[in-house]
Design an enzyme around this catalytic site. Structure first.
Site, PDB file in Angstrom:
ATOM      1  N   GLU A   9      32.711  37.981  45.307  1.00 57.55           N
ATOM      2  CA  GLU A   9      32.925  36.362  45.782  1.00 57.55           C
ATOM      3  C   GLU A   9      33.467  36.697  47.786  1.00 57.55           C
ATOM      4  OE1 GLU A   9      37.129  37.093  45.647  1.00 57.55           O
ATOM      5  OE2 GLU A   9      37.677  35.183  46.358  1.00 57.55           O
ATOM      6  N   CYS A  48      37.014  34.977  41.284  1.00 60.80           N
ATOM      7  CA  CYS A  48      37.981  35.751  41.246  1.00 60.80           C
ATOM      8  C   CYS A  48      39.978  35.420  40.891  1.00 60.80           C
ATOM      9  CB  CYS A  48      38.661  36.043  42.544  1.00 60.80           C
ATOM     10  SG  CYS A  48      38.621  38.083  42.730  1.00 60.80           S
ATOM     11  N   LYS A  72      36.925  27.336  45.049  1.00 62.33           N
ATOM     12  CA  LYS A  72      38.479  28.278  44.201  1.00 62.33           C
ATOM     13  C   LYS A  72      39.252  27.344  43.456  1.00 62.33           C
ATOM     14  CE  LYS A  72      39.947  33.064  44.422  1.00 62.33           C
ATOM     15  NZ  LYS A  72      39.758  33.806  45.676  1.00 62.33           N
TER      16      LYS A  72
HETATM   17  C1  ACM Z   1      41.183  37.347  45.566  1.00 62.13           C
HETATM   18  O1  ACM Z   1      41.647  36.158  44.152  1.00 62.13           O
HETATM   19  N1  ACM Z   1      40.345  37.462  45.553  1.00 62.13           N
HETATM   20  C2  ACM Z   1      41.493  38.581  45.039  1.00 62.13           C
END
Ligand code: ACM
Length: 243
Positions: free
Chosen positions: A38, A142, A109
């Protein structure tokens, strides 16, 4: 199908340096698909959205993304790259599926973790799958790990391999992804970063331990916590078809 991940330690704000490191580290790799962490170009711990935008890439005008596309073309490879995505005044925590012909899909995200909410806009893209050399690829980022609906939605779309760029600070994700692979009978490739972002507003430590999990929840490989790791293995994506 040859798939893998590259775990490294992005330097905060050093987008050109981080991009060069990725490309140099993958220079001698032969693979169909490599997953990267990420926010792999920018680093993670922004203090606010203005700072995130300063280090973000606009895919319509980004020398760095263009250089990665050029690399994918030269190597006939697909890459899943986490990056800060600038769209006008909006900034997303995104993952791009990059192939030899360019960006095939960008996922933004959905589940922003903690202070990310002050730096990024909530994702507005659907969970969909894309074809990579005959395999069905889905993306999550993530903290999406904490929401079982994400992996299930991708599996219902036909995903055989879920690619997960990550910057993990908690210790639960790696084990939880084994469960996601049992529940959904899919492969999962988690590419996490390691090291820390040391910033005036605080330090964050990242956990490494990138991994590849098979549909039965079998851990095929887990990297060490605090060092560079390039891992590639051969899998049969059709192993994900037997539910
Ligand atoms: C995250 O979602 N980078 C902990």
């Amino acid at each position: 199908m040859k798939v893998g991940f590259y775990q490294f330690r992005p330097l905060f704000g050093k987008t050109i340096k981080n991009c060069k490191k990725i490309l140099a580290s993958l220079e001698n790799v032969t693979a169909d698909l490599i997953v990267l962490p990420e926010l792999a170009l920018s680093g993670y711990y922004f203090k606010n959205k203005a700072e995130a935008l300063k280090h973000a890439e606009d895919p319509t005008n980004s020398e760095l993304l263009d250089s990665i596309i050029e690399f994918a073309n030269k190597k006939n490879m697909h890459l899943v790259l986490g990056f800060a995505e600038k769209r006008g005044e909006q900034c997303f925590n995104s993952a791009a599926l990059i192939g030899p012909d360019g960006i095939k899909h960008t996922y933004r995200k959905a589940h922003l973790f903690y202070e990310e909410k002050f730096c990024f806009d909530p994702g507005d893209t659907p969970f969909i799958v894309n074809d990579v050399n005959g395999a069905k690829i889905g993306m999550m980022i993530c903290f999406d790990w904490a929401f079982p609906e994400v992996a299930r939605t991708l599996a219902l779309q036909g995903a055989q391999i879920i690619c997960q760029p990550a910057n993990l600070v908690l210790s639960f994700c790696q084990q939880t992804m084994l469960a996601r692979c049992i529940e959904n009978k899919v492969f999962a490739i988690t590419a996490n970063r390691y090291g820390k972002d040391k910033r005036p507003h605080g330090d964050l430590h990242f956990t490494g331990k990138s991994q590849i999990v098979a549909p039965g929840g079998t851990l095929l490989h887990r990297a060490a916590s605090q060092r560079d790791a390039l891992y590639i293995t051969e899998i049969n994506p059709d192993d994900a078809n037997n539910k």
